[in-house]
Design a protein around this motif. Sequence first.
Motif, PDB file in Angstrom:
ATOM      1  N   UNK A  16       0.834  -1.194   0.000  1.00 19.86           N
ATOM      2  CA  UNK A  16       0.000   0.000   0.000  1.00 19.86           C
ATOM      3  C   UNK A  16       0.872   1.248   0.000  1.00 19.86           C
ATOM      4  N   UNK A  17       0.470   2.219  -0.778  1.00 21.77           N
ATOM      5  CA  UNK A  17       1.172   3.499  -0.815  1.00 21.77           C
ATOM      6  C   UNK A  17       1.077   4.160   0.554  1.00 21.77           C
ATOM      7  N   UNK A  18       2.103   4.928   0.922  1.00 16.22           N
ATOM      8  CA  UNK A  18       2.119   5.624   2.210  1.00 16.22           C
ATOM      9  C   UNK A  18       0.845   6.455   2.380  1.00 16.22           C
ATOM     10  N   UNK A  19       0.233   6.333   3.555  1.00 14.97           N
ATOM     11  CA  UNK A  19      -0.976   7.089   3.846  1.00 14.97           C
ATOM     12  C   UNK A  19      -2.260   6.373   3.478  1.00 14.97           C
ATOM     13  N   UNK A  20      -2.154   5.236   2.794  1.00 11.05           N
ATOM     14  CA  UNK A  20      -3.331   4.481   2.368  1.00 11.05           C
ATOM     15  C   UNK A  20      -3.465   3.213   3.203  1.00 11.05           C
ATOM     16  N   UNK A  21      -4.686   2.726   3.325  1.00 10.35           N
ATOM     17  CA  UNK A  21      -4.953   1.512   4.100  1.00 10.35           C
ATOM     18  C   UNK A  21      -5.938   0.629   3.352  1.00 10.35           C
ATOM     19  N   UNK A  22      -5.957  -0.648   3.747  1.00 13.41           N
ATOM     20  CA  UNK A  22      -6.999  -1.564   3.289  1.00 13.41           C
ATOM     21  C   UNK A  22      -7.586  -2.236   4.520  1.00 13.41           C
ATOM     22  N   UNK A  41     -15.459   7.810  13.459  1.00 15.11           N
ATOM     23  CA  UNK A  41     -15.496   6.396  13.810  1.00 15.11           C
ATOM     24  C   UNK A  41     -14.124   5.753  13.719  1.00 15.11           C
ATOM     25  N   UNK A  42     -14.114   4.430  13.819  1.00 19.99           N
ATOM     26  CA  UNK A  42     -12.872   3.653  13.800  1.00 19.99           C
ATOM     27  C   UNK A  42     -12.951   2.599  12.714  1.00 19.99           C
ATOM     28  N   UNK A  43     -11.933   2.514  11.890  1.00 24.20           N
ATOM     29  CA  UNK A  43     -11.838   1.452  10.893  1.00 24.20           C
ATOM     30  C   UNK A  43     -10.713   0.495  11.277  1.00 24.20           C
ATOM     31  N   UNK A  44     -10.811  -0.747  10.799  1.00 20.18           N
ATOM     32  CA  UNK A  44      -9.863  -1.800  11.151  1.00 20.18           C
ATOM     33  C   UNK A  44      -9.196  -2.323   9.887  1.00 20.18           C
ATOM     34  N   UNK A  45      -7.868  -2.413   9.918  1.00 22.12           N
ATOM     35  CA  UNK A  45      -7.211  -2.911   8.723  1.00 22.12           C
ATOM     36  C   UNK A  45      -5.707  -2.829   8.800  1.00 22.12           C
ATOM     37  N   UNK A  86     -13.490  -7.684   9.096  1.00 19.02           N
ATOM     38  CA  UNK A  86     -14.528  -6.811   9.639  1.00 19.02           C
ATOM     39  C   UNK A  86     -13.956  -5.404   9.630  1.00 19.02           C
ATOM     40  N   UNK A  87     -14.490  -4.493   8.835  1.00 16.25           N
ATOM     41  CA  UNK A  87     -13.797  -3.226   8.611  1.00 16.25           C
ATOM     42  C   UNK A  87     -13.972  -2.180   9.692  1.00 16.25           C
ATOM     43  N   UNK A  88     -14.848  -2.415  10.677  1.00 13.42           N
ATOM     44  CA  UNK A  88     -15.076  -1.409  11.698  1.00 13.42           C
ATOM     45  C   UNK A  88     -16.288  -0.559  11.373  1.00 13.42           C
ATOM     46  N   UNK A  89     -16.237   0.725  11.726  1.00  9.95           N
ATOM     47  CA  UNK A  89     -17.393   1.604  11.565  1.00  9.95           C
ATOM     48  C   UNK A  89     -17.650   1.976  10.113  1.00  9.95           C
ATOM     49  N   UNK A  90     -16.666   1.846   9.262  1.00 11.82           N
ATOM     50  CA  UNK A  90     -16.848   2.123   7.841  1.00 11.82           C
ATOM     51  C   UNK A  90     -15.822   1.330   7.053  1.00 11.82           C
ATOM     52  N   UNK A  91     -16.113   1.102   5.777  1.00  8.09           N
ATOM     53  CA  UNK A  91     -15.175   0.389   4.928  1.00  8.09           C
ATOM     54  C   UNK A  91     -15.758  -0.874   4.343  1.00  8.09           C
ATOM     55  N   UNK A  92     -14.967  -1.532   3.509  1.00  7.55           N
ATOM     56  CA  UNK A  92     -15.381  -2.749   2.816  1.00  7.55           C
ATOM     57  C   UNK A  92     -14.281  -3.796   2.961  1.00  7.55           C
ATOM     58  N   UNK A  93     -14.600  -4.998   3.440  1.00 15.00           N
ATOM     59  CA  UNK A  93     -13.580  -6.037   3.559  1.00 15.00           C
ATOM     60  C   UNK A  93     -13.214  -6.620   2.194  1.00 15.00           C
ATOM     61  N   UNK A  94     -12.021  -7.159   2.048  1.00 13.47           N
ATOM     62  CA  UNK A  94     -11.659  -7.823   0.797  1.00 13.47           C
ATOM     63  C   UNK A  94     -12.550  -9.029   0.527  1.00 13.47           C
ATOM     64  N   UNK A  95     -12.725  -9.343  -0.749  1.00 10.51           N
ATOM     65  CA  UNK A  95     -13.472 -10.529  -1.168  1.00 10.51           C
ATOM     66  C   UNK A  95     -12.612 -11.317  -2.150  1.00 10.51           C
ATOM     67  N   UNK A  96     -12.695 -12.633  -2.061  1.00  8.47           N
ATOM     68  CA  UNK A  96     -11.836 -13.492  -2.874  1.00  8.47           C
ATOM     69  C   UNK A  96     -12.666 -14.610  -3.501  1.00  8.47           C
ATOM     70  N   UNK A 130      -9.678 -10.987  -6.940  1.00  2.00           N
ATOM     71  CA  UNK A 130      -9.476 -10.260  -5.683  1.00  2.00           C
ATOM     72  C   UNK A 130     -10.147  -8.896  -5.787  1.00  2.00           C
ATOM     73  N   UNK A 131     -11.066  -8.628  -4.873  1.00  2.00           N
ATOM     74  CA  UNK A 131     -11.740  -7.329  -4.810  1.00  2.00           C
ATOM     75  C   UNK A 131     -11.472  -6.723  -3.437  1.00  2.00           C
ATOM     76  N   UNK A 132     -10.906  -5.530  -3.409  1.00  2.00           N
ATOM     77  CA  UNK A 132     -10.588  -4.890  -2.146  1.00  2.00           C
ATOM     78  C   UNK A 132     -10.681  -3.378  -2.311  1.00  2.00           C
ATOM     79  N   UNK A 133     -10.576  -2.667  -1.212  1.00  2.00           N
ATOM     80  CA  UNK A 133     -10.616  -1.206  -1.249  1.00  2.00           C
ATOM     81  C   UNK A 133      -9.374  -0.649  -0.582  1.00  2.00           C
ATOM     82  N   UNK A 134      -8.862   0.433  -1.128  1.00  2.00           N
ATOM     83  CA  UNK A 134      -7.787   1.187  -0.487  1.00  2.00           C
ATOM     84  C   UNK A 134      -8.307   2.594  -0.215  1.00  2.00           C
ATOM     85  N   UNK A 135      -7.977   3.104   0.978  1.00  2.00           N
ATOM     86  CA  UNK A 135      -8.557   4.381   1.397  1.00  2.00           C
ATOM     87  C   UNK A 135      -7.485   5.297   1.970  1.00  2.00           C
ATOM     88  N   UNK A 136      -7.593   6.556   1.630  1.00  2.00           N
ATOM     89  CA  UNK A 136      -6.893   7.639   2.313  1.00  2.00           C
ATOM     90  C   UNK A 136      -7.992   8.547   2.835  1.00  2.00           C
TER      91      UNK A 136
END
Length: 279
Positions: free
Chosen positions: A62-68, A109-113, A72-82, A139-145
């Motif tokens: 992951x690029x610096x500053x980005x997360x996946x 909120x809080x996200x987990x990843x 269970x993603x927490x209060x917001x987000x999308x978990x990876x799917x395979x 592979x389907x996933x999300x990266x977030x800044x």
Amino acid sequence: MIVIVPLRAAFGVAALFSVACMATEVRADDASPWQQDTHSAVRLLAGSRSGAVLLGGIAFQLQDGWKTYWRTPGDSGVPPRFDFSRSDNVEAVTVMWPAPRQFDDGAGGTSLGYKHQVVLPLRIVAKNPDKPLVLRADINYAVCEKLCVPVEAKAELAFASVASTEDAALSEALNAVPKPANIGDPIPFSIRDVRRDGKNNVLVDVSAPESKDLSLFVEGPTPDWALPVPKLVEHAPPGVKRFSFELDGLPPGAKADGAALKLTLVGGDKSYEFNINLN
């Protein structure tokens, strides 16, 4: 044969766009080529081949500053799917998850990843251990800044090495997966008690040194439970860290009484997983 982690929460962002990546050939190397998008890259890893049960991995950079996200993603987000259904000579694939970290999701909120890089170990069961095995993954996933970007990637890799060059990386990733534990186990930090506090609140007491920085995550019996991230409570008894969470986010018709919950306790480089039935 499909392994999917269903969506649990929406992206909650204003702009989304898709990036598709595709592998072009099956390789007999111990890692597939990196499938790159603007902010991340993903590839498959193959462990040594011996017997019907193999160890593999999905590696993310992951690029610096980005997360996946974690499963269970927490209060917001999308978990990876395979999806591994296009694989050859594969009976089943189990995805294992290293302990996540928690982050501010930018909306209170809080996200987990994960940030920077992570390897998700794979337990792969061959249909026939004496025949060639090729793992193919959609592979389907999300990266977030500040915004989240969904990514779609395809990768494939032949498992052929008697002694893989990726064994050390896979072993390290496997060691980061939370270890199964029971309430009261004599481990460096452990859940001492789980109890209801009124109708909709749950308290979790953890035996731990005062100086220990701990995180606690809770999951319901099915992925459509959206329980909040437990919060640390002030003024706990000496030698105890107390967490609290609301019984909120249950799917329609679900009842908390007797529900099978999974609690993941993380402190530094150690993590444990507890399965309980809520009274």
